[in-house]
Scaffold this motif. Structure first.
Motif, PDB file in Angstrom:
ATOM      1  N   LYS A 187     -61.937  68.656  56.316  1.00 50.07           N
ATOM      2  CA  LYS A 187     -60.600  68.560  56.899  1.00 50.07           C
ATOM      3  C   LYS A 187     -59.636  69.606  56.356  1.00 50.07           C
ATOM      4  CE  LYS A 187     -58.559  65.028  53.842  1.00 50.07           C
ATOM      5  NZ  LYS A 187     -57.888  63.704  53.835  1.00 50.07           N
ATOM      6  N   THR A 188     -59.833  70.061  55.126  1.00 47.82           N
ATOM      7  CA  THR A 188     -58.936  71.066  54.557  1.00 47.82           C
ATOM      8  C   THR A 188     -59.076  72.409  55.257  1.00 47.82           C
ATOM      9  OG1 THR A 188     -59.227  69.945  52.437  1.00 47.82           O
ATOM     10  CG2 THR A 188     -58.158  72.081  52.385  1.00 47.82           C
ATOM     11  N   TYR A 189     -60.193  72.611  55.968  1.00 45.57           N
ATOM     12  CA  TYR A 189     -60.446  73.884  56.643  1.00 45.57           C
ATOM     13  C   TYR A 189     -60.596  73.719  58.152  1.00 45.57           C
ATOM     14  CZ  TYR A 189     -61.423  75.155  51.832  1.00 45.57           C
ATOM     15  OH  TYR A 189     -61.314  75.341  50.478  1.00 45.57           O
ATOM     16  N   ASN A 190     -60.518  72.479  58.650  1.00 47.47           N
ATOM     17  CA  ASN A 190     -60.728  72.223  60.070  1.00 47.47           C
ATOM     18  C   ASN A 190     -59.553  72.688  60.921  1.00 47.47           C
ATOM     19  OD1 ASN A 190     -63.286  71.199  60.292  1.00 47.47           O
ATOM     20  ND2 ASN A 190     -62.673  69.052  60.142  1.00 47.47           N
ATOM     21  N   ALA A 191     -59.864  73.317  62.039  1.00 43.08           N
ATOM     22  CA  ALA A 191     -58.836  73.707  62.999  1.00 43.08           C
ATOM     23  C   ALA A 191     -58.226  72.463  63.631  1.00 43.08           C
ATOM     24  CB  ALA A 191     -59.438  74.602  64.075  1.00 43.08           C
TER      25      ALA A 191
END
Length: 309
Positions: A187-191
């Protein structure tokens, strides 16, 4: 997918692979993690065997997909290659023959860089710019082959120490780019568009993740942690524009407070982290930006555009 012969599958010390007429025997354990264990290959220091306990049929399918991509369909210097695959149904274990990386994950490097005051800051920055360009190269190649990674993050970039060489790993969530495949990833890198099951997922989800990765690489914290902002989640889709506005304002503020050698990467990060997926630059364009805007005094040789193909 062709399976090679596996010998003494009940004893990892005696596992052997046959690949291209050669036999590869497992050596000592050189690493362990939540995924399983990694072993050296006797007489072949450039290879490793990864032993992965299978948790479910879905887990097995993800591993099969990754091997299909990295063994057959993808061949690029900035993508980790696998060479052979064997499933031991008796022990519910997969053995994979990989090329060996003498190094650690980019996440580990970021933690080390962020916890120390480097004695040679330009040399450290040169490493960061060098790695950033290589990740863009590998990602561009993946996209030209019609695939989206869907889990780009520092944990999924392995970095060989000498010479410095980055490779993208973990293709279990990868799919052809025209397919919409739900959330997945970190989630920290999810678009943000991955939170909407009706929204088509394209290469652009990787480009958002690339922006998050670059911020983490140059500022040693995730964009959400650094800006003291909550990461996107499905329960708060309505406030995504508000969260995004805070992130953008934080990046704009850093443009005036960061040292020039780092501030010059922020315009690229800002463009990669646009809410509209169609407005994000491609991995090819990101590489071009990094190559053109790298500060003087960085001693790694820049890649030419031909390295992207």
């Amino acid at each position: 997918m062709r399976l090679s012969n596996l010998i003494h599958a009940d004893d990892s010390d005696h596992v052997s692979f046959c690949h291209n007429g050669h036999t590869y025997r497992i050596g000592e354990c050189i690493g362990k993690g939540g995924f399983g264990s990694v072993f050296s290959v006797l007489g072949k220091p450039q290879l490793v065997i990864k032993k992965i306990p299978i948790k479910s049929s879905q887990h097995y399918q993800l591993i099969q997909k990754e091997i299909e991509l990295t063994r057959v369909r993808l061949n690029h210097p900035f993508i980790l290659r696998s060479f052979e695959f064997q499933y031991d149904s008796g022990n519910q274990t997969v053995y994979i023959l990989y090329e060996r990386i003498q190094g650690s994950s980019l996440y580990t490097h970021i933690q080390q860089w962020g916890s120390n005051q480097p004695p040679l800051p330009n040399a450290w920055l040169a490493c960061q710019w060098h790695i950033a360009r290589q990740v863009c190269c590998g990602l561009h190649y993946l996209h030209t082959q019609g695939f989206t990674h869907r889990d780009i993050k520092p944990h999924n970039i392995m970095v060989q120490n000498s010479p410095l060489h980055a490779k993208i790993i973990d293709f279990g969530l990868s799919h052809p780019s025209h397919e919409n495949r739900g959330l997945g990833g970190s989630k920290t890198y999810n678009a943000p568009e991955k939170l909407d099951p009706a929204y088509p997922q394209t290469h652009a989800v990787d480009l958002w993740s690339l922006g998050c990765l670059l911020f983490h690489l140059f500022f040693y914290k995730t964009i959400f942690s650094h800006s003291k902002t909550t990461a996107f989640n499905k329960k708060e889709i309505a406030i995504i524009p508000t969260i995004h506005r805070r992130i953008t304002q934080h990046i704009d503020a850093l443009l005036t407070t960061s040292k020039p050698e780092v501030a010059c990467v922020l315009p690229l990060i800002r463009h990669l982290l646009q809410l509209d997926p169609n407005q994000r630059p491609s991995a090819h364009e990101a590489h071009g930006y990094l190559q053109h805007n790298q500060p003087s005094g960085m001693h790694y040789t820049a890649f030419s555009s031909s390295d992207l193909h």
